[in-house]
Write a protein that holds these residues in place. Structure first.
Motif, PDB file in Angstrom:
ATOM      1  N   VAL A  23      51.036  40.368  61.883  1.00  9.84           N
ATOM      2  CA  VAL A  23      51.732  39.285  61.176  1.00  9.84           C
ATOM      3  C   VAL A  23      51.321  39.366  59.718  1.00  9.84           C
ATOM      4  O   VAL A  23      50.137  39.309  59.400  1.00  9.84           O
ATOM      5  CB  VAL A  23      51.377  37.898  61.760  1.00  9.84           C
ATOM      6  CG1 VAL A  23      52.087  36.797  60.984  1.00  9.84           C
ATOM      7  CG2 VAL A  23      51.700  37.823  63.239  1.00  9.84           C
ATOM      8  N   SER A  35      56.604  38.725  57.896  1.00 12.60           N
ATOM      9  CA  SER A  35      57.148  39.837  58.668  1.00 12.60           C
ATOM     10  C   SER A  35      56.189  40.071  59.832  1.00 12.60           C
ATOM     11  O   SER A  35      54.973  39.881  59.695  1.00 12.60           O
ATOM     12  CB  SER A  35      57.304  41.105  57.826  1.00 12.60           C
ATOM     13  OG  SER A  35      56.052  41.612  57.468  1.00 12.60           O
ATOM     14  N   VAL A  36      56.756  40.441  60.965  1.00  8.82           N
ATOM     15  CA  VAL A  36      55.932  40.694  62.143  1.00  8.82           C
ATOM     16  C   VAL A  36      56.319  42.026  62.773  1.00  8.82           C
ATOM     17  O   VAL A  36      57.478  42.440  62.723  1.00  8.82           O
ATOM     18  CB  VAL A  36      56.044  39.573  63.202  1.00  8.82           C
ATOM     19  CG1 VAL A  36      55.534  38.253  62.665  1.00  8.82           C
ATOM     20  CG2 VAL A  36      57.453  39.420  63.718  1.00  8.82           C
ATOM     21  N   HIS A  52      65.207  40.697  69.391  1.00  2.48           N
ATOM     22  CA  HIS A  52      65.129  39.780  68.257  1.00  2.48           C
ATOM     23  C   HIS A  52      65.535  38.371  68.668  1.00  2.48           C
ATOM     24  O   HIS A  52      64.927  37.395  68.210  1.00  2.48           O
ATOM     25  CB  HIS A  52      65.980  40.284  67.097  1.00  2.48           C
ATOM     26  CG  HIS A  52      65.372  41.471  66.422  1.00  2.48           C
ATOM     27  ND1 HIS A  52      65.791  41.905  65.187  1.00  2.48           N
ATOM     28  CD2 HIS A  52      64.382  42.311  66.785  1.00  2.48           C
ATOM     29  CE1 HIS A  52      65.072  42.962  64.827  1.00  2.48           C
ATOM     30  NE2 HIS A  52      64.215  43.224  65.795  1.00  2.48           N
ATOM     31  N   VAL A  55      62.512  36.810  70.405  1.00  4.55           N
ATOM     32  CA  VAL A  55      61.487  36.384  69.448  1.00  4.55           C
ATOM     33  C   VAL A  55      61.969  35.156  68.667  1.00  4.55           C
ATOM     34  O   VAL A  55      61.216  34.200  68.476  1.00  4.55           O
ATOM     35  CB  VAL A  55      61.100  37.538  68.503  1.00  4.55           C
ATOM     36  CG1 VAL A  55      60.185  37.049  67.384  1.00  4.55           C
ATOM     37  CG2 VAL A  55      60.442  38.667  69.290  1.00  4.55           C
ATOM     38  N   THR A  70      61.168  38.392  59.017  1.00  5.26           N
ATOM     39  CA  THR A  70      61.669  39.690  59.469  1.00  5.26           C
ATOM     40  C   THR A  70      60.789  40.152  60.621  1.00  5.26           C
ATOM     41  O   THR A  70      59.598  39.832  60.680  1.00  5.26           O
ATOM     42  CB  THR A  70      61.656  40.756  58.348  1.00  5.26           C
ATOM     43  OG1 THR A  70      60.335  40.895  57.858  1.00  5.26           O
ATOM     44  CG2 THR A  70      62.596  40.380  57.227  1.00  5.26           C
ATOM     45  N   GLN A  71      61.409  40.910  61.509  1.00  8.28           N
ATOM     46  CA  GLN A  71      60.665  41.358  62.673  1.00  8.28           C
ATOM     47  C   GLN A  71      61.019  42.787  63.041  1.00  8.28           C
ATOM     48  O   GLN A  71      62.143  43.243  62.817  1.00  8.28           O
ATOM     49  CB  GLN A  71      60.923  40.446  63.862  1.00  8.28           C
ATOM     50  CG  GLN A  71      62.385  40.361  64.274  1.00  8.28           C
ATOM     51  CD  GLN A  71      62.608  39.433  65.437  1.00  8.28           C
ATOM     52  OE1 GLN A  71      62.120  39.690  66.528  1.00  8.28           O
ATOM     53  NE2 GLN A  71      63.337  38.356  65.215  1.00  8.28           N
ATOM     54  N   THR A  73      60.440  45.009  66.572  1.00 13.50           N
ATOM     55  CA  THR A  73      60.029  44.865  67.963  1.00 13.50           C
ATOM     56  C   THR A  73      60.113  46.217  68.650  1.00 13.50           C
ATOM     57  O   THR A  73      61.164  46.845  68.653  1.00 13.50           O
ATOM     58  CB  THR A  73      60.929  43.843  68.684  1.00 13.50           C
ATOM     59  OG1 THR A  73      62.302  44.202  68.484  1.00 13.50           O
ATOM     60  CG2 THR A  73      60.718  42.432  68.140  1.00 13.50           C
TER      61      THR A  73
END
Length: 83
Positions: A23, A35-36, A52, A55, A70-71, A73
């Motif tokens: 994170v 962001s993650v 997404h 999440v 933002t992610q 995955t």
């Protein structure tokens, strides 16, 4: 009350079986832009969109309190392949 990186991390870890989690507060500490990177077996067989959405649903409250999120995955296999 601003959302902290610890808040996001706890919410994710409490809900998903995570093998790697990163994170990053990209707002210089004010808690407005995160962001993650989430690596989880729960993403196996799911499209990026489905991941997404998963999440976004679990972080619905936190995301509503920040400006940008933002992610990325990945499954454990995808993460290992990127190393």
């Amino acid at each position: 009350m601003p959302v902290s990186a610890a808040d996001l991390e706890k919410a994710i870890r409490d809900t998903l079986p995570v093998t790697h989690l990163q994170v990053v507060d990209e707002s210089s500490g004010c808690g407005d832009n995160y962001s993650v990177l989430i690596v989880s077996e729960a993403f196996e067989g799911k499209t990026t969109l489905a991941r997404h959405r998963m999440v976004n649903d679990l972080l619905r409250v936190q995301i509503s309190q920040i400006h940008a999120f933002t992610q990325k995955t990945l499954t454990p296999k995808q993460y290992d392949a990127q190393k």
